[in-house]
Design a protein around this motif. Sequence first.
Motif, short mmCIF file in Angstrom:
data_model
loop_
_atom_site.label_atom_id
_atom_site.label_comp_id
_atom_site.label_asym_id
_atom_site.label_seq_id
_atom_site.Cartn_x
_atom_site.Cartn_y
_atom_site.Cartn_z
N TYR A 127 36.71 12.13 -80.40
CA TYR A 127 36.39 13.50 -81.28
C TYR A 127 37.21 14.28 -80.98
CZ TYR A 127 34.51 16.58 -83.74
OH TYR A 127 33.64 17.36 -85.20
N VAL A 128 37.38 14.96 -79.07
CA VAL A 128 38.14 16.40 -79.19
C VAL A 128 40.02 16.39 -80.11
CG1 VAL A 128 39.21 17.17 -77.68
CG2 VAL A 128 36.57 17.22 -77.35
N TYR A 129 40.04 14.73 -79.35
CA TYR A 129 41.99 14.83 -79.39
C TYR A 129 42.12 14.05 -81.15
CZ TYR A 129 43.18 14.65 -74.83
OH TYR A 129 43.25 15.61 -73.40
N HIS A 130 40.53 13.78 -81.92
CA HIS A 130 40.90 13.59 -83.59
C HIS A 130 42.31 14.00 -84.21
CE1 HIS A 130 39.81 12.33 -87.53
NE2 HIS A 130 39.56 10.74 -87.03
N PRO A 131 42.80 13.18 -84.56
CA PRO A 131 44.63 14.34 -85.27
C PRO A 131 43.57 15.08 -86.95
CG PRO A 131 44.04 11.51 -86.00
CD PRO A 131 43.46 11.80 -84.69
N ARG A 132 42.70 14.64 -87.30
CA ARG A 132 41.98 15.82 -88.49
C ARG A 132 41.13 16.59 -88.08
NH1 ARG A 132 41.26 12.40 -94.03
NH2 ARG A 132 41.12 14.52 -94.41
N PHE A 133 40.34 16.00 -87.22
CA PHE A 133 38.70 16.78 -87.00
C PHE A 133 38.72 16.67 -85.76
CE2 PHE A 133 38.51 13.76 -90.71
CZ PHE A 133 38.06 14.37 -91.73
N GLY A 134 39.86 17.34 -84.80
CA GLY A 134 39.12 17.53 -83.28
C GLY A 134 39.21 18.82 -83.32
#
Length: 290
Positions: A127-134
């Motif tokens: 989740y931290v690395y999510h490209p849009r919502f991270g």
Amino acid sequence: MTLRVSPGFAFAAPALAAIVVFFFVPVGASLVLSFTDFDVYAVASWHNLRFVALGNYARLLHDPLFWVALRNTLFFVAAGVPLTIGVALGAALLVGARLVRFKGFFRTAFFLPVVTTLVAVAVVWRYVYHPRFGLLNQALGALGIGPVDWLGDPRWAMPAIILMAAWKNFGFNMLIFIAALQSIPESLYEAASLDGASTTQQFRHVTLPVLAPTFLFVAVITVIGYFQLFAEPYVMTQGGPANATLSIVLLMYQQGFRWWNMGYAAAVAFVLFAIILALTFVQTRLRQPQ
């Protein structure tokens, strides 16, 4: 003539037997296996098993995928070990500072990632690395930097794995540094202070030299652990993208349990063992006084 067994040996015999059965026998069997072409056909019938001597090792040296995995693992160790040790030492100094309150709470909080299952850690960090919502990309966006596909870009996948591994593992080294810092006599700092040494000079000329054996121990165990990189890329990226996070242990797992090339996988394991043994020897020799 009566054979007498010492009480010490009698107490240690069960543990020694367990070590022989569950360690030395499997290691010996794996070594023998590395000189064969044991695969799924050999599981069906032992008649399909052939002795290939050093064939697996020769094949390994000419396998481009092995060199990719070795390069990735070396990069992970070279970048991850100093980062982990540096963060661990910094956390130990902060927690051990006299002005810090609730030291027990911070020690527990910093050590908590070590005992947290990697699956739970992976869920949070994906989740931290999510490209849009991270959270990481949102922080970069606040600074005017565009989003980064941390786990999908070959350039950033391994640095992302390194950052997560350092966060998860620094707590164990932190506890070792805390114990070492507490063992330093206060008289050394008092003598340095009377000689006019500043806090930085005390850290450089008192703390660091006294911690040298601790640095050696922490460096050795961290290097050994990081060379066995497996769980992080297996859970986060499956070795991708484009083999950017493929490690030696992950390659061994794929060859042994995905493609059933057990002989080849055993050869990979013993090459990794030789690399770790050589680096550990070099580390200990460099730290020995001349």
